[in-house]
Design a protein around this motif. Sequence first.
Motif, PDB file in Angstrom:
ATOM      1  N   THR A   1       3.670  -3.926  -9.337  1.00 20.94           N
ATOM      2  CA  THR A   1       3.970  -2.758 -10.158  1.00 20.94           C
ATOM      3  C   THR A   1       2.961  -1.643  -9.912  1.00 20.94           C
ATOM      4  O   THR A   1       1.786  -1.885  -9.634  1.00 20.94           O
ATOM      5  CB  THR A   1       3.969  -3.134 -11.650  1.00 20.94           C
ATOM      6  OG1 THR A   1       2.686  -3.667 -11.999  1.00 20.94           O
ATOM      7  CG2 THR A   1       5.044  -4.182 -11.940  1.00 20.94           C
ATOM      8  N   ASP A   2       3.431  -0.411 -10.043  1.00 14.62           N
ATOM      9  CA  ASP A   2       2.581   0.749  -9.757  1.00 14.62           C
ATOM     10  C   ASP A   2       1.385   0.841 -10.690  1.00 14.62           C
ATOM     11  O   ASP A   2       0.288   1.240 -10.279  1.00 14.62           O
ATOM     12  CB  ASP A   2       3.407   2.037  -9.857  1.00 14.62           C
ATOM     13  CG  ASP A   2       4.408   2.175  -8.718  1.00 14.62           C
ATOM     14  OD1 ASP A   2       4.209   1.514  -7.681  1.00 14.62           O
ATOM     15  OD2 ASP A   2       5.378   2.936  -8.871  1.00 14.62           O
ATOM     16  N   ASP A   3       1.579   0.487 -11.971  1.00 12.07           N
ATOM     17  CA  ASP A   3       0.461   0.659 -12.900  1.00 12.07           C
ATOM     18  C   ASP A   3      -0.659  -0.339 -12.625  1.00 12.07           C
ATOM     19  O   ASP A   3      -1.831  -0.037 -12.845  1.00 12.07           O
ATOM     20  CB  ASP A   3       0.927   0.569 -14.361  1.00 12.07           C
ATOM     21  CG  ASP A   3       1.324  -0.830 -14.765  1.00 12.07           C
ATOM     22  OD1 ASP A   3       2.161  -1.415 -14.065  1.00 12.07           O
ATOM     23  OD2 ASP A   3       0.810  -1.329 -15.787  1.00 12.07           O
ATOM     24  N   MET A   4      -0.327  -1.537 -12.092  1.00 15.43           N
ATOM     25  CA  MET A   4      -1.384  -2.478 -11.735  1.00 15.43           C
ATOM     26  C   MET A   4      -2.148  -1.972 -10.509  1.00 15.43           C
ATOM     27  O   MET A   4      -3.379  -2.073 -10.449  1.00 15.43           O
ATOM     28  CB  MET A   4      -0.801  -3.864 -11.448  1.00 15.43           C
ATOM     29  CG  MET A   4      -0.386  -4.651 -12.685  1.00 15.43           C
ATOM     30  SD  MET A   4      -1.688  -4.828 -13.950  1.00 15.43           S
ATOM     31  CE  MET A   4      -3.055  -5.466 -13.005  1.00 15.43           C
ATOM     32  N   ARG A   5      -1.432  -1.422  -9.539  1.00  9.33           N
ATOM     33  CA  ARG A   5      -2.099  -0.855  -8.364  1.00  9.33           C
ATOM     34  C   ARG A   5      -3.025   0.290  -8.774  1.00  9.33           C
ATOM     35  O   ARG A   5      -4.156   0.401  -8.292  1.00  9.33           O
ATOM     36  CB  ARG A   5      -1.060  -0.351  -7.359  1.00  9.33           C
ATOM     37  CG  ARG A   5      -0.265  -1.449  -6.677  1.00  9.33           C
ATOM     38  CD  ARG A   5       0.736  -0.872  -5.690  1.00  9.33           C
ATOM     39  NE  ARG A   5       1.517  -1.910  -5.055  1.00  9.33           N
ATOM     40  CZ  ARG A   5       1.126  -2.589  -3.985  1.00  9.33           C
ATOM     41  NH1 ARG A   5      -0.037  -2.329  -3.430  1.00  9.33           N
ATOM     42  NH2 ARG A   5       1.896  -3.528  -3.467  1.00  9.33           N
ATOM     43  N   THR A   6      -2.532   1.122  -9.685  1.00  8.73           N
ATOM     44  CA  THR A   6      -3.335   2.255 -10.147  1.00  8.73           C
ATOM     45  C   THR A   6      -4.570   1.780 -10.899  1.00  8.73           C
ATOM     46  O   THR A   6      -5.679   2.292 -10.696  1.00  8.73           O
ATOM     47  CB  THR A   6      -2.490   3.167 -11.059  1.00  8.73           C
ATOM     48  OG1 THR A   6      -1.370   3.654 -10.321  1.00  8.73           O
ATOM     49  CG2 THR A   6      -3.313   4.338 -11.569  1.00  8.73           C
ATOM     50  N   ALA A   7      -4.386   0.792 -11.782  1.00  9.04           N
ATOM     51  CA  ALA A   7      -5.513   0.277 -12.567  1.00  9.04           C
ATOM     52  C   ALA A   7      -6.588  -0.315 -11.658  1.00  9.04           C
ATOM     53  O   ALA A   7      -7.790  -0.114 -11.884  1.00  9.04           O
ATOM     54  CB  ALA A   7      -5.020  -0.772 -13.562  1.00  9.04           C
ATOM     55  N   LEU A   8      -6.181  -1.032 -10.626  1.00  2.00           N
ATOM     56  CA  LEU A   8      -7.145  -1.609  -9.688  1.00  2.00           C
ATOM     57  C   LEU A   8      -7.827  -0.521  -8.863  1.00  2.00           C
ATOM     58  O   LEU A   8      -9.045  -0.556  -8.645  1.00  2.00           O
ATOM     59  CB  LEU A   8      -6.452  -2.617  -8.768  1.00  2.00           C
ATOM     60  CG  LEU A   8      -6.125  -3.966  -9.406  1.00  2.00           C
ATOM     61  CD1 LEU A   8      -5.129  -4.739  -8.560  1.00  2.00           C
ATOM     62  CD2 LEU A   8      -7.392  -4.794  -9.602  1.00  2.00           C
ATOM     63  N   ALA A   9      -7.050   0.456  -8.417  1.00  2.00           N
ATOM     64  CA  ALA A   9      -7.626   1.543  -7.612  1.00  2.00           C
ATOM     65  C   ALA A   9      -8.680   2.312  -8.393  1.00  2.00           C
ATOM     66  O   ALA A   9      -9.672   2.782  -7.820  1.00  2.00           O
ATOM     67  CB  ALA A   9      -6.519   2.485  -7.144  1.00  2.00           C
ATOM     68  N   GLN A  10      -8.491   2.420  -9.699  1.00  2.00           N
ATOM     69  CA  GLN A  10      -9.443   3.161 -10.526  1.00  2.00           C
ATOM     70  C   GLN A  10     -10.817   2.505 -10.570  1.00  2.00           C
ATOM     71  O   GLN A  10     -11.809   3.172 -10.871  1.00  2.00           O
ATOM     72  CB  GLN A  10      -8.880   3.322 -11.942  1.00  2.00           C
ATOM     73  CG  GLN A  10      -7.732   4.317 -12.025  1.00  2.00           C
ATOM     74  CD  GLN A  10      -7.074   4.344 -13.387  1.00  2.00           C
ATOM     75  OE1 GLN A  10      -7.265   3.440 -14.207  1.00  2.00           O
ATOM     76  NE2 GLN A  10      -6.294   5.379 -13.647  1.00  2.00           N
ATOM     77  N   ILE A  11     -10.895   1.209 -10.278  1.00  2.00           N
ATOM     78  CA  ILE A  11     -12.201   0.550 -10.243  1.00  2.00           C
ATOM     79  C   ILE A  11     -12.562   0.113  -8.818  1.00  2.00           C
ATOM     80  O   ILE A  11     -13.426  -0.744  -8.617  1.00  2.00           O
ATOM     81  CB  ILE A  11     -12.269  -0.653 -11.214  1.00  2.00           C
ATOM     82  CG1 ILE A  11     -11.246  -1.732 -10.852  1.00  2.00           C
ATOM     83  CG2 ILE A  11     -12.070  -0.198 -12.645  1.00  2.00           C
ATOM     84  CD1 ILE A  11     -11.444  -3.030 -11.624  1.00  2.00           C
TER      85      ILE A  11
END
Length: 341
Positions: free
Chosen positions: A295-305
């Motif tokens: 899912t896109d939001d998991m990719r985004t959450a990981l990319a943020q850290i």
Amino acid sequence: MKTNTFWTRAALRAALCVAAAVSLQAVAWAQGAPATPGASTLTKPARIVVTVPPGGGIDTIARRLATRMAPVLGQPVIVENRPGASGVLGVDNIVRSAPDGSSLILAAGSTITVLPHLMKKLPYDATRDLTPIAQIGVTPLVMLVNSDNPAKTVAEFVAAAKNSPNTMSYGSYGNGSLGHLIGEAFKHASGMTMVHVPYKGCASAINDLIGGQLSAVVCDVGSAAAFLPPGSRLRGLAITGTHRVASFPTIPTFPEAGYPTLGPLVGWLGIFGPANMPKPLVAALVKDFADVMKTDDMRTALAQIGYDIGDPSAANFAKTVQQDGVVWGQLIRSIGGITLE
């Protein structure tokens, strides 16, 4: 008529549990999570243990996973923070839990593959007492210098250190941390000398690097990201891993800079369960976590850290855990003198 207090309270608790489950599902559906139970549907509420206090990047990822997995598992999923003893408390709790899928841990790779080589009296054997399920994310580490440092490359940095022996120092986020081990591995491979200065986190080390108290800092890309864009106060000399980071394409990898042994030395986050979990349950959890990680939001959450999505293959993850244990063990023995006991 007199009300039966016991049954009133029991009914209230049941209603609250149902409301919590419905609320979790509603949030997950609103964010685009799978709305139907997955293959690993459980019969009781689940928990994801993390070995850090609430509020940090790993805790945030765990809570996002819990929200996503609740409708898949068909049960509420809570995040349980068990910090302390370098992660031992959290891992030991999972090792002692029932292998029914309701107790999982989101652990850093260093907790699983490095700690056993730094603490000989652990109450468990991480390779024997845990079941690898899913690699959630992978992150390289970066060596930073002040932007006004005349060394623009790793070769120039090493040359400067050798021309002025015993004058350089580097900071990491603690004794036995990946930053510490990678810094020592770099010293060992380059033949230079640098004094290690441990900090309680990357932020403090970076502040002292900016202030001129350190020659370099080795930390995770996520912690350094705000200081790496062109024109910032710091500059990345090299990163671990086998490929450059898309966000900072001008920073070479250590293998590109002539240090191939530092390539495999990356950090990761993974989901583990207790030993002796039924194989069909493990296979179902592997599939469900892999679906959630798309899912896109998991990719985004990981990319943020500073993390990329991990390898969804359970077989590959188990191999990574085994290989990393060997690599870090050999490195720690070759360096010598690093212990948390």
